[in-house]
Design a protein around this motif. Structure first.
Motif, PDB file in Angstrom:
ATOM      1  N   GLY A   1       0.801  -1.219   0.000  1.00  0.00           N
ATOM      2  CA  GLY A   1       0.000   0.000   0.000  1.00  0.00           C
ATOM      3  C   GLY A   1       0.833   1.267   0.000  1.00  0.00           C
ATOM      4  N   LEU A   2       2.031   1.181  -0.548  1.00  0.00           N
ATOM      5  CA  LEU A   2       2.923   2.340  -0.571  1.00  0.00           C
ATOM      6  C   LEU A   2       2.905   3.011  -1.940  1.00  0.00           C
ATOM      7  CD1 LEU A   2       6.061   0.765   1.156  1.00  0.00           C
ATOM      8  CD2 LEU A   2       4.459   2.390   2.180  1.00  0.00           C
ATOM      9  N   SER A   3       2.908   4.324  -1.927  1.00  0.00           N
ATOM     10  CA  SER A   3       3.085   5.050  -3.179  1.00  0.00           C
ATOM     11  C   SER A   3       4.571   5.035  -3.511  1.00  0.00           C
ATOM     12  CB  SER A   3       2.603   6.496  -3.041  1.00  0.00           C
ATOM     13  OG  SER A   3       3.480   7.222  -2.191  1.00  0.00           O
ATOM     14  N   ILE A   4       4.894   5.410  -4.717  1.00  0.00           N
ATOM     15  CA  ILE A   4       6.307   5.454  -5.100  1.00  0.00           C
ATOM     16  C   ILE A   4       7.036   6.503  -4.254  1.00  0.00           C
ATOM     17  CG2 ILE A   4       6.124   7.086  -7.013  1.00  0.00           C
ATOM     18  CD1 ILE A   4       8.046   5.074  -8.527  1.00  0.00           C
ATOM     19  N   ASN A   5       6.342   7.601  -3.922  1.00  0.00           N
ATOM     20  CA  ASN A   5       6.934   8.632  -3.064  1.00  0.00           C
ATOM     21  C   ASN A   5       7.241   8.087  -1.672  1.00  0.00           C
ATOM     22  OD1 ASN A   5       6.852  10.690  -4.967  1.00  0.00           O
ATOM     23  ND2 ASN A   5       4.818  11.364  -4.345  1.00  0.00           N
ATOM     24  N   GLU A   6       6.291   7.333  -1.109  1.00  0.00           N
ATOM     25  CA  GLU A   6       6.472   6.795   0.239  1.00  0.00           C
ATOM     26  C   GLU A   6       7.637   5.806   0.287  1.00  0.00           C
ATOM     27  OE1 GLU A   6       1.953   6.918   2.046  1.00  0.00           O
ATOM     28  OE2 GLU A   6       2.450   5.370   0.568  1.00  0.00           O
ATOM     29  N   LEU A   7       7.698   4.896  -0.681  1.00  0.00           N
ATOM     30  CA  LEU A   7       8.790   3.933  -0.698  1.00  0.00           C
ATOM     31  C   LEU A   7      10.119   4.650  -0.891  1.00  0.00           C
ATOM     32  CD1 LEU A   7       9.918   1.094  -0.588  1.00  0.00           C
ATOM     33  CD2 LEU A   7       9.381   0.846  -3.031  1.00  0.00           C
ATOM     34  N   SER A   8      10.132   5.622  -1.754  1.00  0.00           N
ATOM     35  CA  SER A   8      11.337   6.397  -2.007  1.00  0.00           C
ATOM     36  C   SER A   8      11.861   7.045  -0.727  1.00  0.00           C
ATOM     37  CB  SER A   8      11.022   7.474  -3.056  1.00  0.00           C
ATOM     38  OG  SER A   8      12.031   8.441  -3.105  1.00  0.00           O
ATOM     39  N   GLU A   9      10.962   7.696   0.006  1.00  0.00           N
ATOM     40  CA  GLU A   9      11.364   8.372   1.241  1.00  0.00           C
ATOM     41  C   GLU A   9      11.816   7.381   2.307  1.00  0.00           C
ATOM     42  OE1 GLU A   9       8.206  10.961   2.523  1.00  0.00           O
ATOM     43  OE2 GLU A   9       8.219  12.055   0.621  1.00  0.00           O
ATOM     44  N   LYS A  10      11.047   6.313   2.505  1.00  0.00           N
ATOM     45  CA  LYS A  10      11.369   5.333   3.557  1.00  0.00           C
ATOM     46  C   LYS A  10      12.673   4.588   3.283  1.00  0.00           C
ATOM     47  CE  LYS A  10       6.684   4.615   5.158  1.00  0.00           C
ATOM     48  NZ  LYS A  10       5.700   3.662   5.636  1.00  0.00           N
ATOM     49  N   ALA A  11      12.961   4.329   2.003  1.00  0.00           N
ATOM     50  CA  ALA A  11      14.158   3.567   1.649  1.00  0.00           C
ATOM     51  C   ALA A  11      15.373   4.463   1.392  1.00  0.00           C
ATOM     52  CB  ALA A  11      13.882   2.704   0.419  1.00  0.00           C
ATOM     53  N   GLY A  12      15.129   5.758   1.287  1.00  0.00           N
ATOM     54  CA  GLY A  12      16.241   6.663   1.008  1.00  0.00           C
ATOM     55  C   GLY A  12      16.771   6.530  -0.405  1.00  0.00           C
ATOM     56  N   VAL A  13      15.851   6.288  -1.353  1.00  0.00           N
ATOM     57  CA  VAL A  13      16.185   6.165  -2.768  1.00  0.00           C
ATOM     58  C   VAL A  13      15.404   7.241  -3.505  1.00  0.00           C
ATOM     59  CG1 VAL A  13      16.049   4.649  -4.791  1.00  0.00           C
ATOM     60  CG2 VAL A  13      16.520   3.673  -2.542  1.00  0.00           C
ATOM     61  N   SER A  14      16.057   7.938  -4.426  1.00  0.00           N
ATOM     62  CA  SER A  14      15.343   9.010  -5.117  1.00  0.00           C
ATOM     63  C   SER A  14      14.142   8.456  -5.881  1.00  0.00           C
ATOM     64  CB  SER A  14      16.263   9.763  -6.073  1.00  0.00           C
ATOM     65  OG  SER A  14      16.457   9.045  -7.268  1.00  0.00           O
ATOM     66  N   LYS A  15      13.103   9.251  -5.940  1.00  0.00           N
ATOM     67  CA  LYS A  15      11.864   8.841  -6.610  1.00  0.00           C
ATOM     68  C   LYS A  15      12.126   8.522  -8.083  1.00  0.00           C
ATOM     69  CE  LYS A  15       7.622  10.944  -8.124  1.00  0.00           C
ATOM     70  NZ  LYS A  15       6.781  12.116  -8.054  1.00  0.00           N
ATOM     71  N   SER A  16      12.916   9.357  -8.741  1.00  0.00           N
ATOM     72  CA  SER A  16      13.178   9.131 -10.169  1.00  0.00           C
ATOM     73  C   SER A  16      13.958   7.834 -10.383  1.00  0.00           C
ATOM     74  CB  SER A  16      13.919  10.314 -10.783  1.00  0.00           C
ATOM     75  OG  SER A  16      15.157  10.512 -10.137  1.00  0.00           O
ATOM     76  N   TYR A  17      14.935   7.555  -9.512  1.00  0.00           N
ATOM     77  CA  TYR A  17      15.710   6.322  -9.644  1.00  0.00           C
ATOM     78  C   TYR A  17      14.832   5.104  -9.392  1.00  0.00           C
ATOM     79  CZ  TYR A  17      19.744   3.213  -9.367  1.00  0.00           C
ATOM     80  OH  TYR A  17      20.649   2.209  -9.596  1.00  0.00           O
ATOM     81  N   LEU A  18      13.979   5.189  -8.373  1.00  0.00           N
ATOM     82  CA  LEU A  18      13.041   4.094  -8.080  1.00  0.00           C
ATOM     83  C   LEU A  18      12.103   3.874  -9.264  1.00  0.00           C
ATOM     84  CD1 LEU A  18      11.813   1.983  -6.238  1.00  0.00           C
ATOM     85  CD2 LEU A  18      10.557   3.806  -5.075  1.00  0.00           C
ATOM     86  N   SER A  19      11.633   4.954  -9.847  1.00  0.00           N
ATOM     87  CA  SER A  19      10.769   4.848 -11.017  1.00  0.00           C
ATOM     88  C   SER A  19      11.496   4.161 -12.173  1.00  0.00           C
ATOM     89  CB  SER A  19      10.300   6.242 -11.443  1.00  0.00           C
ATOM     90  OG  SER A  19       9.548   6.179 -12.625  1.00  0.00           O
ATOM     91  N   TYR A  20      12.760   4.509 -12.390  1.00  0.00           N
ATOM     92  CA  TYR A  20      13.552   3.872 -13.439  1.00  0.00           C
ATOM     93  C   TYR A  20      13.689   2.374 -13.189  1.00  0.00           C
ATOM     94  CZ  TYR A  20      15.153   8.391 -15.316  1.00  0.00           C
ATOM     95  OH  TYR A  20      15.225   9.626 -15.881  1.00  0.00           O
ATOM     96  N   ILE A  21      13.879   1.998 -11.923  1.00  0.00           N
ATOM     97  CA  ILE A  21      13.995   0.577 -11.585  1.00  0.00           C
ATOM     98  C   ILE A  21      12.687  -0.134 -11.879  1.00  0.00           C
ATOM     99  CG2 ILE A  21      14.296  -1.089  -9.699  1.00  0.00           C
ATOM    100  CD1 ILE A  21      16.167   1.017  -8.368  1.00  0.00           C
ATOM    101  N   GLU A  22      11.575   0.434 -11.397  1.00  0.00           N
ATOM    102  CA  GLU A  22      10.269  -0.211 -11.579  1.00  0.00           C
ATOM    103  C   GLU A  22       9.897  -0.337 -13.048  1.00  0.00           C
ATOM    104  OE1 GLU A  22       7.145   1.533  -9.276  1.00  0.00           O
ATOM    105  OE2 GLU A  22       7.940   0.767  -7.390  1.00  0.00           O
ATOM    106  N   ARG A  23      10.276   0.632 -13.868  1.00  0.00           N
ATOM    107  CA  ARG A  23       9.936   0.590 -15.293  1.00  0.00           C
ATOM    108  C   ARG A  23      10.943  -0.181 -16.136  1.00  0.00           C
ATOM    109  NH1 ARG A  23       9.442   6.244 -17.328  1.00  0.00           N
ATOM    110  NH2 ARG A  23      10.875   6.769 -15.667  1.00  0.00           N
ATOM    111  N   GLY A  24      11.999  -0.700 -15.493  1.00  0.00           N
ATOM    112  CA  GLY A  24      12.978  -1.502 -16.218  1.00  0.00           C
ATOM    113  C   GLY A  24      14.006  -0.695 -16.974  1.00  0.00           C
ATOM    114  N   ILE A  25      14.025   0.618 -16.787  1.00  0.00           N
ATOM    115  CA  ILE A  25      15.038   1.452 -17.444  1.00  0.00           C
ATOM    116  C   ILE A  25      16.384   1.212 -16.771  1.00  0.00           C
ATOM    117  CG2 ILE A  25      15.762   3.842 -17.880  1.00  0.00           C
ATOM    118  CD1 ILE A  25      12.722   4.515 -18.029  1.00  0.00           C
ATOM    119  N   GLN A  26      16.378   1.144 -15.440  1.00  0.00           N
ATOM    120  CA  GLN A  26      17.566   0.793 -14.657  1.00  0.00           C
ATOM    121  C   GLN A  26      17.411  -0.670 -14.255  1.00  0.00           C
ATOM    122  OE1 GLN A  26      20.522   0.018 -13.413  1.00  0.00           O
ATOM    123  NE2 GLN A  26      20.864   2.222 -13.277  1.00  0.00           N
TER     124      GLN A  26
END
Length: 114
Positions: A14-39
């Motif tokens: 139930g986490l938004s990408i923003n919430e996971l980003s903040e809790k894990a200390g990973v930038s939102k854009s980098y997390l988005s790249y991972i989830e979309r398979g770019i990274q």
């Protein structure tokens, strides 16, 4: 793919990408790249922080034997669901629906011109 697994776990928690980003200390854009398979090869440090935040371990994130089901990867828009239900209610069969899809593919291949 690790990104699909991370996204699925994020949604399950139930986490938004923003919430996971903040809790894990990973930038939102980098997390988005991972989830979309770019990274496709995030560092072990990033994977470790994401795994900890998602209550799992890095091995679980990387385990390719645990493929996500197609229904888990795709979230269908409510309007699409309603369109399909309307088609069914109006007597459209699977074969007719497949025929319509084939026709649309044919039109798209020909630039939409008849």
């Amino acid at each position: 793919m690790v990104g699909i697994r991370i996204k699925r776990l994020r949604i399950e928690k139930g986490l938004s990408i923003n919430e996971l980003s903040e809790k894990a200390g990973v930038s939102k854009s980098y997390l988005s790249y991972i989830e979309r398979g770019i990274q496709q090869n995030p560092s072990l440090q990033v994977l470790s922080r994401l795994a900890k935040t998602l209550d799992t371990d890095v091995e679980d994130l990387l385990d390719q034997r645990k493929k996500a089901e197609p229904t888990e990867m795709i979230q269908v828009d409510r309007e699409w669901i309603e369109l399909v239900h309307d088609a069914i209610d109006n007597g459209v069969t699977k074969e007719e629906f497949a025929h319509y899809l084939d026709f649309i593919k044919f039109k798209n291949m020909n630039g939409g011109n008849e």
